[in-house]
Structures are given as C-alpha cells and as structure tokens.
Scaffold this active site. Structure first.
Site, PDB file in Angstrom:
ATOM      1  CD  GLN A  49      -2.716   1.240   2.496  1.00  0.00           C
ATOM      2  OE1 GLN A  49      -2.182   1.173   3.591  1.00  0.00           O
ATOM      3  NE2 GLN A  49      -4.013   1.375   2.341  1.00  0.00           N
ATOM      4  N   GLY A  50       0.562   2.189  -0.886  1.00  0.00           N
ATOM      5  CA  GLY A  50       1.270   3.472  -0.934  1.00  0.00           C
ATOM      6  C   GLY A  50       0.288   4.620  -0.785  1.00  0.00           C
ATOM      7  CB  SER A 107       0.431   7.146   5.028  1.00  0.00           C
ATOM      8  OG  SER A 107      -0.762   6.632   5.534  1.00  0.00           O
ATOM      9  CB  SER A 144       1.985  -3.401   4.799  1.00  0.00           C
ATOM     10  OG  SER A 144       1.017  -2.410   4.895  1.00  0.00           O
ATOM     11  CD  GLU A 201      -7.412  -0.123   6.443  1.00  0.00           C
ATOM     12  OE1 GLU A 201      -7.281   0.487   5.372  1.00  0.00           O
ATOM     13  OE2 GLU A 201      -6.626   0.002   7.401  1.00  0.00           O
TER      14      GLU A 201
END
Lengths: 395, 328, 395, 328
Positions: C128-129, C131, C163, C246
């Site tokens: 995941q990109g 934040s 992550s 999520e």
C-alpha cells in the site's frame, strides 16, 4: 524542601487548636441544609466568633482588617478546622474567598472601609453574579448591561448560579459597559446591594435537591458608581484576580475533608468485611495515594504562592485532578453503601455498627458531579493547562 | 444468520415508543416525583399493550413472541423512564396468576446473601415500589419463592430516584416454593436481559439528549458539539450504547435459540455492559449540559439515579463479571 | 434477529472444516516473523492451496474470480480458520482485502483480468502506498506528484507505512494529479509495478522490532496510464471504497483471535493461582463481555451489510472499541506474565505447565499500540462517529 | 514549611541535567541498544558526580545531602534514560563497600515470594544487568542479604528494554545477612522513592516530547496541538507528572524528616503513581506521535519498556496500593 512547620507556625497551631477544642463542642446543632435563613444565622454567628477570637480573614492583609498571616498559616488554619470538625465558610464563601480578597487588592480605601469589616464580622453575606444562561464556560460573552445615569449604573439582565442569593446583602456583579473591541474589554465589576429595587430571585434546584443557587433577574437595578471596583471596562482583569483566589487554596479544606471521608470508608469497609476484597483495598490505596499527592501538590502551590505573592498555574492542575478524585471517592462510598445508597434517609447499618451515614453520603455523591463543572469545567481547565502552562496553540 | 432487526421488530419498537411518548411523556411522569404509589391506570395500559404477556403463548393470553422482541420493547420503556417493576412482572408472567394482565404487580429480589449467578446485595434489603406490589419473587441458586407482600415489614424511606419509592425491609421471610433451580436460573437470566434492555434505552436516551444539546448550545460563537472535547465525549456515548445494545440483543436471542450459545454468560455480560453504559452516559450527559446538567430541571440525573436503582438489584459489575469469567 | 446459521451455511462450514482438518496439520512450520522472503513463500503457498480448493476470495464477486459467497459465509470462513489455527492472509493482506476488492468494483475489465487472478492464486503480492510523512491523519494533503508523459504517469514523492514493500509485486498508489480546487479533488489511484526503475525501499523498524513497514522513495517512476483505477482526479472517491473494505470485516479475524487469547490467559491464570484474585477474574469477565458484545456487533454489521451491500458506519464504532480492547487484553497478558514479560525469549514457566508464550505475547502487546493509530487513529474515528453518525458540526 | 525547590535543589538538578545531556545523550545511549555489559566509564562518571554517595556523610566520602536532593538528581537520570542499577547501587552505598565510589555495581531484588511492603514478583526471577553486577542485595520483610553474583546461575535472555540486558535466574540463593528488618524496610522504601524519581523524570520526558511534537507537527493546516483531542491528552500528561513529582518529593522529605509523616506509605504511594504516570505518558506520547510513535526510531517506546522494567521490581500497582491502604 521542608515539610516541617516553624516554631511560630506550631505556636499558632497550638493556640488555634486549644481555642477550637473549647468552642466547637458547644456550638449549636447544625441547621438543615435546606433551611437557608438558619444556615445564614449559623454561619454568620460562627464567623463572628472567629472575628472576636482574632481568626477572621486569616490570610487577608492587615490593611484589609485581616490577620495578615502567611499562606502557610492559612494552611495550618484549614488543617485545624478540619481536624476539629469545625464549620467551614458556608454562606460566607463569596465574601471571604472571592469578593473580599478582590476588594482588598482592587478596591478603593472607601470600599475597603465600607465592605470588608462586615464580611469579617459576619454582618454581611455576599453572593456571586458572574455567569449567565448564555455565558457559562464563555464567561466573557456576558450580556447583562449597565448604562450610566448620573452617579448610578442602571443594570438589566439575567444571572445564574448565584450562590446564596436569598440570604445575601451584596452581590459581586459582572456587567457589560461596552460593546466595542474584544468582548472581554467591555466588562465592569460592580458591588450590587441586594436590597435594591428591580432584583428578582428565582431559586434553582440542583440534582441533590438543594437550592444553593438561584437565577437573578435584574430590571433597571441602580448601582452607585462608587460601587465599581476597578476602572470601567477593566472588569475582566479584576475578574481574573477574583478567580485566582478561587483557584488557589479554596479547595484545600475540601481536600482534607475528602481524606477524612476516605478514612471513614476504610473503617466501614473493615467492619463490613468488604476490606477482604483486594479491589476495595486497592481502590482505597490508589485514592489514598492520590490524595496524599494532592496534599503535597497543595503545599507546593502554597510555597510557590508565598514566594511569588499570587497563586500559580498549579491551581488548575490541582483542580483538574481533585474534582475527578472527589467523584471517585464518593463513588466508592456509594459502592460500599450498597442497597442503603438507594435512600437519602438515614438507615440502620447491616452489622449494627455505626452507619456510614447514607443520607449525607448520597448527597455528597450527587454534589460531587458539580465539581467537574463549577469554577471552570474540566474541559476548560484542560485548555488552560495546555495553553497557559504547556504553550500549545489555541484552536 | 440475520442479526439485524426485522421490519416486525422495528414496528414493535415504533409502536412502543409511540405508546410511551403518548401515555408516559417525561413531563407528565415528573409530576409524580416523590409519589409513593404506582399509577395503576398506566400499569393497565402497559398490560394491554402486551408488555407483560408478550412472551406467553397465545393460548395463555400472550403474543407468543421471543425474548428478542421483548428486549426491543423494554429498550423503549427504559428510554421513557417508565417507572415500576416492569421487568420483574414480565418475567413472573408465566408463574404468577394475574401478572400478565397487570392485575398483580410483582417484584423480584435475590435472596439476601445469595452470591450465585449475578450475585446479589446483602442486607439491609431495599425494595422499590413495595407499597404497590402484590407479591415478590425471591430467587436464589436453588429455588424461586413467592412471598406475599403482606408478610413483609417495610419502612417507607426517601428514594434516591424520585420516581421509584423505596422501602427498607430488615428481613425477607421465606415464601412458597414456586420453582426449582432451573426456573430460578431462567428467571434470573431473563430479568438480567430485560433489565439490560431498560438500561440500553436509558443509555441511548442520555446520549441523544447530550448530542441534541451539543448541537444547539452555543459558547465561544459556535455549537459546543464542534469542540472535540464534547464531540468525542458524544462519540464515546454512542459506542457504549451500540455495544451494550448488541450484547443485550445477542443475549435475548441466546435465550430464544439455546443452540447459539451460553445464554447465562451472555445475559450477565450484557446486563453488566448496559449498567455501565447507562451510568457512564448519564454522567457524560450531565457534563455536556454543564451547569444546567446539575439542575433538577434537566432530567439527566433521573437517568443516573434510575440506572443505579436498577443496577443495584442485578449485582455489582464484579459479581456479573465473575459469571462471565467463569463461563468464558 | 436470528443467530442460527442456515442449512447451506452449515454445509459450507462442515465442508471447510473437514478440508482444514486435513491440510492445516501438515503445513510446513511457520517462518520467523523477521524473514520476509520466507513469509512471502509461506503465505503465497497457503493462498495457492486455498485457490486450488476453491476457497480463494470467498466474498469476492464471481466476476472477480471469487466465490461470490455472502458476507455471512465470509464470517463462517473466518470462524473456521481461527478455529483450525489456520494461517490468515499474511502478506496477501493488501491484495485480498484492499486492492483486489477495489479493482473488482472500480477496475476496467482489462485490469480485472490482469490483476485479480494472480492475487487469488498467490502469484502476486501487493503493498500500500497511501500515507506520506506529512499526510497521515490528513491523508488528502498528500503531495506525491504524478505528471502525465504520453502513456505514462511519471511519479515522484515519498510514501510511508508501506506494508510488505520488500516482497511486493504491485503497489496501490495515491498520487496528486491536480492542485486546483479542494485538495481531495486532485488525487488519482494508480497501480504501480514494484519492479519499475526509480523505486527505493527503506525498511521502517517498528517498536516491536519488526520491519513490516517501509518508506518508499519514488523518483520519476513511470506508471502506465492503463494502470489508473477510476478517472484522473477521482482517486479520493476510489480510496473511500478501498477504506470501506478495510473498515468492514477486516478486523473480525483478529477479534476471534483475541477471544482465543483471552481463553488462554484464563487457563494460565487458573494454573498459576492468579485466578483466585477477584481483580483478575473481573478483568477477564469484563473483557470477555466486551468481546462477546463486539462479536455481536460484528454480526449485526455483517447482517446490515448483507442488506445494504456496503459496510456501514458501525465499522467505525467497532474499530474504536476493539482497538482499545485489544490493548487491554494484551496488557492483562503482560500482567499475568509478570517478570517473564521482561524478555522476548521463550522462558520456562514458573509452575512447569505450558508457558504462556512470553515472546509472542510481548510482541503482541507491542504491536497492539498500533491499533489505535493505524487505519485511522482513535481520534479520527471519534470525529467520524460524531460527525457522520451523530451529525455533530465540524470544528 | 517550604515545599518549593530551593535554589540549591534547582542548581543540583541543572547540573545533573547538563551532565546527562553532555555525557549520556540519548543518541549515544541508543548506539548501545542490545548491549549486554554496562558502560563502566560512564558508571564512574556517575560515581564522581556523587550519584551514589550523595546521601553519605562527608566523613564517609559523601555529600551529606538528603533523600529530597537525591530524588531531584534521580529525576534527571530518569529523564535521560541513563541505564544500569542506579537506584539499587545508591541505596546500597552505606552497606556495600565500593558501591558509593562506583567500583562495585549492586543490584536489588525482593526475595522471590515475599509479599511484604511493596510486594514482589514471584519466580522465575529476572535480573537486569546481571553480567555487570558485582553483587545483589536481596530484601524481604526480615532481612537484607548480600548475594555475590558469582553464586547466581543466570541465563542471558533478550530484554524487553533494549537498554537493559536481562538474565533469567531460576533460583536466588541465600546470602550473607547484612541488615535486619529495619534496614530491609529502609532500603526497600528508599529504593521505591528513588525508582519513583526515575519514573517521574521519564513521565516528564515523554510529556515534553509529546508537547513539542504537537506544536510542530501539522495536519489539516494547523499544529495538531491545536486540536482539543491532542491538547487535552497533553494536559492530562502534565497533571500526571506534576502529581507524582509532588508525591515523590513528599516521600523523599518524609524519609529525611520522619516527624512529617509515614514515609513507607508515602514511598509506596509515590512509586505507584510514578509508575502509572511513566506508563500512561509513554502510551500517550506514542499516540500523539501517531505512526511515527510506533517506529523504533522515535524513543517513546524506550520509555515505555524501561518503565515496565523498573516497575516490575517495585511490585504491582495492587501490591503498592495495599501498602498505602493499610497505612491510610
């Protein structure tokens, strides 16, 4: 860091203790909490006794008619009063702890001469006219208006949370005298005689059923300009002086009383067997440690006030922690009462021992809900601590 | 599995809410503050609406509904602060003649000193509404006994909750055995669930009150609900309400559908969480109202003291937690 | 309200349970939590097994290659996995629970065909990109820039909390494509191949010592325009879709695991004698009741999602309560460990019984601090609950 | 009575803070994360600064200062996270040859199984820094014993706090009696006070870190410290720190001035509050830092784990509360 008292402080303590031992046991019985005229009579008679014995206005300056004692002696005074189960300020609260000290610092010589001696002698009772229905936490937005007519201000508006209004002679009153500029720049601090025409008092019942507070409806009430404390439109600054007294040692008496209450709860828990539960002991120990810590903090605040002359920001820290702790101690009391806490009448105890006093304890529990609201809600206190002490930005 | 409220459940709730706001509006209830006797006419209205007979079979004059539906109904009674021994009379309906029809009002007490499921308070016993009770079920781990109130020597005392008159009773006599251990467990469990439902409604009501006030009360030129301190207090109130509501409904379903889980554990846990939520939300409501919350006029304190009265008869948080812990 | 499962749900459960009973006991040993390549190998092999047995993407729609099962079957699936102590999604988390479901809903037919099957088969791992160092709670202020050059976006910026970056093939990436208008109107959702030139990965060590997260430094990375999910500048809406997954059932597996942990703590406390303390029992009972309530709330959320088709706001309520409860259960574990909690190495137990597993418990305790921060801090969740559910005004 | 810090107290604190930031800056300490042996040179610096000998009479090589002054010094050591058995070696100074001068490092353990004032953890025993200890004082309600570390069979294990290496010790042998019940009580009490002071410094440090970060970290176009949720968390951190600092100072003064109160009650209560504050503030600091607070790089977690290590050897909150409750 020294927690021992000096010889002169100990001498003061000894003298006071022996006086209290003499007079407290022969006081008349305490009046019902709901009988305000009787409470006024009792509290002012006690104040007169203190005055005659030289114990009135213990920490007021000598020029204000007080004893001019140090804050430390004030602390000794509070300790001894609690120890002797002597009456506390009662209806003289506003006069002795709010209005009086403010007039000592900010009043004219004439105002001091007129208003201070009757407070100390127990001749005049004061009430507070600060908050309004739409100006609570946001006190500076108050709208009760005072317009000058000759030598009088003519005051119209509504005040709320006025303690002891029905038995008061004077009211410390905040009014709006200007709409220009920031809202806290147009406020003036007045002394309103409670017998002036145009004042209507409507008692406000609290959740414990008491009528300690009232609403004041003011319709064209005339207050002499001579009764203005501080300059016109400078009342916010004067108010901050007043509140600094409220936030200073005002809670020390209640702290000592709470320690005594916790000790009584311990005795009761031992008798009932609740003490065998680890949880009860741990709650007593936890709260006992916090009370000890607050007592240490109070003495630190007083030592710092002695040095600097004014109560410091430590008072907000104290108020924040103590108000919640007071609620928790009261809650332990209710939990130990068990079913007996479902009544405000005095009940016989389950084990034949001295009852915990369920009526008084229930009332104390209900009144404790006020502590995180009155004199600045805990939310407002956290803002003060964060912004004034820690320097965090305003929103 | 469908744990959502059905359309029938929702219309049951709506109907009961309409009945409460129509027949038991809070302004009217408050006129009887300090009362010592029950409004018998109101009690009959509740009986006619099926509050007590809801779970009885149609052949016994009931609606044949489940505990889940009863919990939906009782949430509304709690929200409206309807006074009197509603949960006790409901659970007694199958056992005490006249309870279901509202002809007899029934109280419920744990046998003093009993420390079984849910625990119980020790002497001195306090009994709410004693003057208007026809009889009492006294429960312990072994049996249910029926005690006629004429046999009780009660002294009227000022109650903590101005809408629940109290009597001090030094001793609870033995009564006629009307049920054995299994009945005792079921009665106690169902009383926990329905009392829990009352408390859920109370937690929801103080939450709603606080939220509404936070939207309209202005300080510092904005609604106080715009300040995070108040906003987050309200969010926590909702979280507490939602959690205990889900717990009470799950416990009620477990009573109706024994195969889905341990109904005693679910009942004890749900009652505990609901008691905590009703108490915490009443406190938060007082704080959000500020000075006004400390007045007699604002009803937040009625929820606070009623919650304490109801909870006192369910057993302490610790006693209920012990039940859950033993069965977890 | 019905908590019983239907015949078809029970049939699905039975079939799954017997398959798990067959395969789980013969799985290879779990790799070290610090060995990422080994974890990738283990987790993707498990995913392949699920795929081959027909259990991949249980609640993904059939057109996305999934089983198209109901949310209730997904719940049964999670219950049975926990019951069998089977592996959970591991490094496939982002692909299976984030990016995959988003592409199912928002992707083009070509994107679905290209990206979904490899996720389900365990062939490709996602990271995941979202934040950035200066865009955490305030995600919409992200500044990683994508400029269009022909058929590519050229991306430059920094991402954080990525992550499994080191073992990932694809990255779900949020980029800024416009500075006009409100900040959340200029964001685009891209699929970035992790083997593209210009990506530097710097592992980020967490307080438990793991390197589960990384920082990504992107310097002129070319991402094909064909990899854009949704329209240019419409990425915020797509992101809300992603986050709703999520915040839906993503925590149910962990809830069931936490219930199992509490049961283990109870067994351990009984053995050590700590169970004799009322406080320990009361903590277990309190947390047990809260876990039961959360499990009820999860089933309510799922029932409502089944009706409406999307996870509701109940997910924020669930997340808020569960994240703090997870920390409290972990804390009870640490308190029961006593001195053994001062080491992350496995120690023999005091009483010769099966040890509580102090290493794993300490790691769980440390990782639990993340729960009130990741996927929306508790402060942000309270804002969401207050503003979106209760309708309280924004500041 | 003057409970404010004197000018001497303040310069003592300033001097120790300068020493710590100069000789033990956190960046440098962190380079020894995972170390298994103590920095002996640093230990000598502490000894030379009088950390261990402070309360000894000048004739015994000390500064003749009181516990109050020692608590001011130890607060700075805690703030800087200076590792090693500083409190134990300090309280052993009068009893163990070479402790005051830093030649011998001394550990302190409650006798496993002892449930006396402050309680104590049961087996298995964990001993921090064992590899660098010369000896251990083992305390129970009856006596102080000196155990040479050569007699201990310790197994090195990975520590929770990366700056405090741990050893697992299955059994603590008996040692030479070096003090009776009164000495045991005094040693244990003083160790509570000085460990409390370390924890006060740690609570203050994480509070400062959080406040500074809240002033500079921007989200939603303003410093996060402008949001009440963060602002009030910081206010609560300060309240906790101020309360436990006052408590530790009062306990220290009670050790020095026995006539002012019960020093054991004060010590137990102060240690308990300080342990709670150090823990709660470290958690709040992690939360204020958000994602960064969860990284190894930000030192908040070092305060969290150190607080747990120190507190573990003082006894649980419950055990300390029991001491206070018994003496309140």
């Amino acid at each position: 860091m020294d927690l021992r008292y000096s010889q002169s402080e100990e001498a003061f303590r000894a003298e006071l203790r022996s006086w209290l031992a003499e007079v407290v046991p022969v006081l008349p019985p305490r009046p019902s909490p709901h009988d305000w005229p009787a409470r006024r009579a009792f509290d002012t008679a006690w104040q007169k006794m203190l005055y005659d014995a030289g114990y009135a206005g213990i920490d007021w300056p000598v020029q204000g008619g007080g004893r001019g004692a140090s804050p430390v002696e004030q602390l000794v005074y509070l300790e001894e009063l609690e120890r002797a189960h002597a009456p506390y300020v009662g209806v003289n609260f506003v006069g002795l702890l709010h209005a009086g000290p403010t007039i000592v610092v900010e009043g004219t010589p004439e105002q001091r001469a007129r208003f201070l001696p009757p407070i100390l002698r127990g001749d005049e009772v004061w009430c507070q006219g600060f908050s309004e229905p739409d100006a609570g936490s946001d006190l500076a937005s108050l709208r009760t208006r005072a317009v000058r007519h000759g030598d009088d201000y003519v005051v119209t508006g509504t005040k709320i949370w006025t303690s002891h209004a029905e038995v008061a002679d004077c009211c410390e009153l905040l009014v709006r005298t200007s709409d220009e500029g920031p809202k806290h720049k147009g406020i003036t601090w007045l002394i309103m005689p409670m017998d002036a025409p145009g004042i209507e008092i409507r008692p406000l019942r609290t959740i414990s059923g008491s009528s300690e507070f009232a609403e004041l409806f003011l319709d064209g009430v005339r207050v002499p300009v001579a009764n203005r404390v501080g300059a016109e439109n400078d009342g916010w600054r004067v108010t901050m002086v007043t509140l600094s007294f409220e936030r200073g040692t005002a809670f020390v008496g209640e702290l000592l009383e709470t320690m005594e209450l916790l000790r009584r709860l311990k005795v009761s828990a031992r008798r009932s067997g609740a003490w065998d539960e680890g949880e009860v002991r741990h709650r007593v120990g936890q709260m006992g440690a916090e009370l000890d810590a607050l007592w240490a903090l109070a003495r630190r605040n007083i030592s710092q006030a002695t040095r600097t002359g004014v109560p410091g920001t430590g008072a907000s820290v104290f108020k924040l922690a103590f108000s919640e702790l007071r609620q928790r101690v009261a809650q332990l009391g209710m939990d130990l009462l068990g079913p007996a806490g479902l009544s405000t009448d005095e009940l016989p105890s389950a084990d034949g021992g001295e009852p915990l006093g369920n009526g008084a304890l229930v009332e104390l529990w209900l009144n404790a809900f006020n502590r995180t609201i009155a004199a600045g809600t805990s939310q407002i206190q956290r803002n003060i601590v964060a912004e004034r002490i820690l320097g965090l930005p305003k929103a | 599995m469908d744990f959502d409220l059905s359309d029938d459940d929702r219309s049951l709730a709506d109907g009961m809410r309409r009945l409460c706001t129509g027949r038991f509006p809070l302004e009217q209830l408050r006129r009887s503050e300090g009362r010592r006797s029950l409004d018998r006419a109101g009690w009959s209205v509740l009986a006619e609406a099926g509050v007590f007979s809801l779970r009885l079979a149609p052949s016994a004059g009931g609606a044949g509904l489940g505990t889940a539906q009863a919990s939906v109904v009782f949430e509304e009674l709690g929200r409206a602060l309807v006074p009197g021994p509603v949960a006790a009379t409901h659970v007694a309906a199958a056992m005490v003649e006249g309870a279901a029809t509202g002809e007899r009002t029934v109280g419920l007490l744990p046998r003093p000193g009993w420390g079984g499921p849910g625990g119980g308070p020790s002497l001195p016993a306090m009994v709410g509404d004693l003057g208007s009770l026809d009889c009492l079920l006294v429960v312990d781990g072994d049996a249910v006994e029926l005690v006629e109130t004429g046999e009780l020597d009660g002294e009227p005392v000022e109650g903590l909750d101005p809408l629940t008159p109290m009597w001090f009773v030094a001793e609870i006599p033995r009564g006629a055995a009307v049920g054995a251990a299994a009945a005792a467990e079921a009665i106690w469990r169902d009383h926990l669930v329905l009392s829990g439902a009352l408390l859920v409604g109370m937690a929801a009501s103080t939450s709603d009150m606080a939220v509404e006030y936070a939207k309209v009360r202005q300080q510092f030129d904005r609604p106080i609900g715009a300040f995070q301190a108040v906003k987050h207090m309200c969010a926590d109130m909702l979280v507490r309400t939602e959690l205990c509501r889900a717990a009470v409904h799950a416990a009620a379903v477990a009573v109706d559908q024994p195969e889905v889980g341990d109904s005693v554990r679910a009942a004890a846990g749900a009652a505990m969480l609901a008691a905590q939520a009703a108490d915490a939300n009443a406190r938060a409501c007082i704080q959000v109202y500020g000075g006004m919350g400390f007045t007699w006029e604002v009803p937040a304190h009625l929820y606070l003291t009623r919650a304490r009265v109801i909870s006192q008869f369910l057993g302490s948080s610790g006693a209920l937690a012990d039940v859950v812990a033993g069965r977890f």
